[in-house]
Design a protein around this motif. Structure first.
Motif, mmCIF file in Angstrom:
data_model
loop_
_atom_site.group_PDB
_atom_site.id
_atom_site.type_symbol
_atom_site.label_atom_id
_atom_site.label_comp_id
_atom_site.label_asym_id
_atom_site.label_seq_id
_atom_site.Cartn_x
_atom_site.Cartn_y
_atom_site.Cartn_z
ATOM 1 N N ASN A 126 12.096 5.777 20.632
ATOM 2 C CA ASN A 126 10.892 5.264 20.434
ATOM 3 C C ASN A 126 9.755 6.379 20.402
ATOM 4 O OD1 ASN A 126 7.859 3.974 21.270
ATOM 5 N ND2 ASN A 126 8.984 2.872 19.616
ATOM 6 N N GLY A 127 9.200 6.819 19.347
ATOM 7 C CA GLY A 127 8.151 8.006 19.256
ATOM 8 C C GLY A 127 6.988 7.888 20.548
ATOM 9 N N ARG A 128 6.433 6.717 20.270
ATOM 10 C CA ARG A 128 5.355 6.378 21.282
ATOM 11 C C ARG A 128 5.609 6.548 22.553
ATOM 12 N NH1 ARG A 128 0.233 3.920 20.516
ATOM 13 N NH2 ARG A 128 -0.805 4.505 22.447
ATOM 14 N N ALA A 129 6.961 5.805 22.967
ATOM 15 C CA ALA A 129 7.357 5.868 24.498
ATOM 16 C C ALA A 129 7.759 7.473 24.949
ATOM 17 C CB ALA A 129 8.768 5.090 24.527
ATOM 18 N N ARG A 130 8.144 8.247 23.990
ATOM 19 C CA ARG A 130 8.337 9.609 24.316
ATOM 20 C C ARG A 130 7.100 10.196 24.676
ATOM 21 N NH1 ARG A 130 14.107 10.965 23.047
ATOM 22 N NH2 ARG A 130 13.353 13.168 23.791
ATOM 23 N N ALA A 131 6.137 9.887 23.749
ATOM 24 C CA ALA A 131 4.671 10.725 24.033
ATOM 25 C C ALA A 131 3.971 10.291 25.389
ATOM 26 C CB ALA A 131 3.902 10.357 22.794
ATOM 27 N N MET A 132 4.453 8.971 25.697
ATOM 28 C CA MET A 132 4.080 8.397 27.043
ATOM 29 C C MET A 132 4.710 8.833 28.278
ATOM 30 S SD MET A 132 3.189 4.561 25.602
ATOM 31 C CE MET A 132 3.123 3.768 27.076
ATOM 32 N N SER A 133 5.881 9.489 28.020
ATOM 33 C CA SER A 133 6.706 9.575 29.040
ATOM 34 C C SER A 133 7.361 8.268 29.575
ATOM 35 C CB SER A 133 6.429 10.634 29.944
ATOM 36 O OG SER A 133 5.862 11.580 29.660
ATOM 37 N N ALA A 134 7.460 7.412 28.718
ATOM 38 C CA ALA A 134 7.806 5.998 29.084
ATOM 39 C C ALA A 134 9.096 5.534 28.489
ATOM 40 C CB ALA A 134 7.022 5.070 29.088
ATOM 41 N N THR A 135 10.280 6.502 28.654
ATOM 42 C CA THR A 135 11.299 6.103 27.762
ATOM 43 C C THR A 135 12.453 5.394 28.577
ATOM 44 O OG1 THR A 135 12.169 8.090 29.087
ATOM 45 C CG2 THR A 135 11.365 8.448 26.667
ATOM 46 N N ASP A 136 12.170 4.858 29.663
ATOM 47 C CA ASP A 136 13.035 3.888 30.576
ATOM 48 C C ASP A 136 13.041 2.619 29.810
ATOM 49 O OD1 ASP A 136 14.040 5.623 32.221
ATOM 50 O OD2 ASP A 136 12.467 5.189 33.458
#
Ligand code: FAD
Ligand code: NAI
Length: 469
Positions: A387-397
């Protein structure tokens, strides 16, 4: 007594009681609330949902500033913890919100009585104030919303100094060096997160062979992995048999549930978080003849009516999950039923959220429940890594998982682990409430770039047509 005659008397001012009272007043019923504590709001506002979320938020910011911000090019020098200020923020939040309820009572014309409420003769409630004086209230209907209390374990005495309930764990004056947590449920994992982020070494001891019993197994397994990465230690399938408090800390005695060698564990403090029990003390239930179920909860029918005419009960003191929003919805329904309306609570659409990092959120049935019930289902899932937004947030777990009926595609359960899961679940709750299919969710336009796109993609994956994986 005439000025003390009410259409509805509510005993308890937690989220069940205060919401029931406001709804009853909105419907034109003359309403009173009896609360034994000086502050309104019950467990949730005073020693539950609100203070725990204030500390979860503050400790998360501390942990984030200490580690994750660097990844985004934000450098923080000289980071330090002011625990007293953190606690003051928590206390102010609680104080403001409980005063807010007093304001809502005034606005809605609700009369408040401070004291212990008990059922009296039919249609009567007595209020015993702290000074011993008694007031008699006439009650067309009585709603008991007396909530729940911490459960303990045999051989363990909670002193709120070293051996803590959640209430003590929300008010520690210093960060313990080593906090042992008994019970890997909601409270155990939330409070372990708070104190772990602030620097305590954490050991969680759980009776079962998994954490978060009742939640989807795949979700719980992933969650445990992520908590281990946060340096939480787990001792599963282990029972605590005793706790000895001394000058230098607490020694826990433990043994494997399946039998085997006993061992001890030394900690600076111990949190007992093995569940909560219905609170029925002092309500005069026995004299009034109100029936309890096997678990000691007040027994009610689908209209929240007890076996005694005119007496209703809602919230933690009756069956169902011990959650604030469940208590609130029951409060609304009970008030509407007393006012002569038809009302109900849809128990298959009550979300559960653990406010850790990442958050864990769930609604409807788990895979295990569907398998046990022999229901044929399709599962779709989508990882936040894609998910692009999760990657931008560094919240990929984490991931979103959607379970839909194999024949009708109707959504039966949604389970999310990831940043913002507690907010993302609202869409899934609405979907279940409206009887939506996975296709309905998949065809709904979701804003880009948002974490909610992972919900849409998981819905697409139910039909094996996710786009971004
Ligand atoms: P309560 O909130 O327990 O209120 C009962 C009230 O009745 C109390 O004020 C009590 O003093 C009063 N009372 C009892 N007997 C009498 C009497 N005889 N006379 C007068 N007054 C009486 N739930 C969530 O949904 N989200 C969360 O994030 C969450 N976090 C939690 C964190 C912690 C640490 C804890 C302990 C609980 C948490 N909960 C959470 C659970 C939530 O607090 C309860 O489900 C909720 O408070 C239940 O509401 P209630 O109205 O039934 O009872
Ligand atoms: P819980 O029921 O969530 O978890 C208790 C845990 O203790 C379970 O995993 C259970 O297996 C374990 N356990 C029981 N006996 C044990 C023993 N002897 N030794 C080791 N482990 C044992 O109860 P918890 O965490 O105390 O919370 C009580 C309730 O409060 C929750 O069920 C929930 O309804 C509510 N709550 C909700 C929150 C939220 O919505 N975020 C936050 C905190 C509490």
């Amino acid at each position: 007594m005439s000025e003390n005659k009410f259409d509805v008397v509510v005993i308890g001012s937690g989220p069940g009681g205060y919401v029931a009272a406001i709804r009853a007043a909105q419907l034109g019923l003359k309403t009173a609330v009896v609360e034994k504590h000086a502050a309104l709001g019950g467990t949730c506002l005073n020693v539950g949902c609100i203070p725990s979320k204030a500390l979860l938020q503050a400790s998360e910011e501390y942990a984030h500033a200490g580690k994750a911000l660097k990844r985004h090019g934000v450098m923080v020098d000289g980071l330090s913890l002011d625990l007293a200020a953190m606690m003051a923020h928590k206390d102010k939040t609680v104080g403001d919100l409980t005063k807010g309820i007093a304001h809502l009572f005034k606005k809605n014309g609700i009369t408040r009585f401070e004291g212990l409420g008990a059922l009296g003769a039919a249609g009567e409630v007595t209020v015993r104030a702290a000074d011993g004086s008694e007031t008699l209230l006439g009650a067309g209907a009585t709603i008991i919303a007396s909530g729940s209390a911490t459960a303990s374990l045999p051989g363990i005495e909670i002193d709120e100094k070293r051996i803590l309930s959640s209430t003590g764990a929300l008010a520690l004056g210093e960060v313990p060096g080593h906090l042992a947590v008994i019970g890997a449920g909601y409270i155990g994992l939330e409070m372990a997160s708070v104190w772990g982020r602030l620097g305590a070494k954490i050991t969680v001891i759980e009776f079962l062979d998994r954490i978060l019993p009742g939640m989807d197994g795949e979700l719980a397994a992933q969650f445990q992995k992520l908590l281990r990465r946060q340096k939480m230690k787990f001792k599963l399938s282990t029972k605590v048999t005793g706790a000895k408090s001394g000058k230098n800390g607490v020694t826990l005695a433990m043994e494997p549930v399946a039998g085997g060698e006993a061992e001890t564990l030394k900690a600076d403090a111990v949190l007992v978080a093995v569940g909560r029990i219905p609170y029925t003390e002092g309500l005069g239930l026995e004299q009034a003849g109100v029936a309890l179920d096997k678990g000691g909860r007040i027994e009610v029918d689908e209209n929240f009516a007890t076996n005694v005419a005119g007496v209703y009960a809602i919230g933690d003191v009756i069956k169902g999950p011990m959650l604030a929003h469940k208590a609130e919805d029951e409060g609304v329904a009970a008030a509407e039923i007393i006012a002569g309306q038809k009302s109900h609570v849809n128990y298959s659409a009550i979300p559960g959220v653990v406010y850790t990092q990442p958050e864990v959120a769930t609604v409807g049935q788990t895979e295990e429940q569907l398998q046990d019930a022999g229901i044929d289902y399709n599962a779709g899932s989508f990882p936040f890594m894609a998910n692009g937004r999760a990657r931008a947030m560094s919240a990929t777990d984490g991931f979103v998982k959607i379970l839909a009926d194999a024949a009708s595609d109707r959504i039966l359960g949604v389970h999310i682990i990831g940043a913002g899961a507690g907010t993302l679940i609202a869409e899934a709750v609405l979907a279940i409430e409206l009887g939506a299919s996975a296709e309905d969710l998949a065809r709904t336009c979701h804003a880009h770039p948002t974490l909610s796109e992972a919900v849409k993609e998981a819905a697409l994956d139910v039909d094996e047509r996710a786009i971004h994986i």
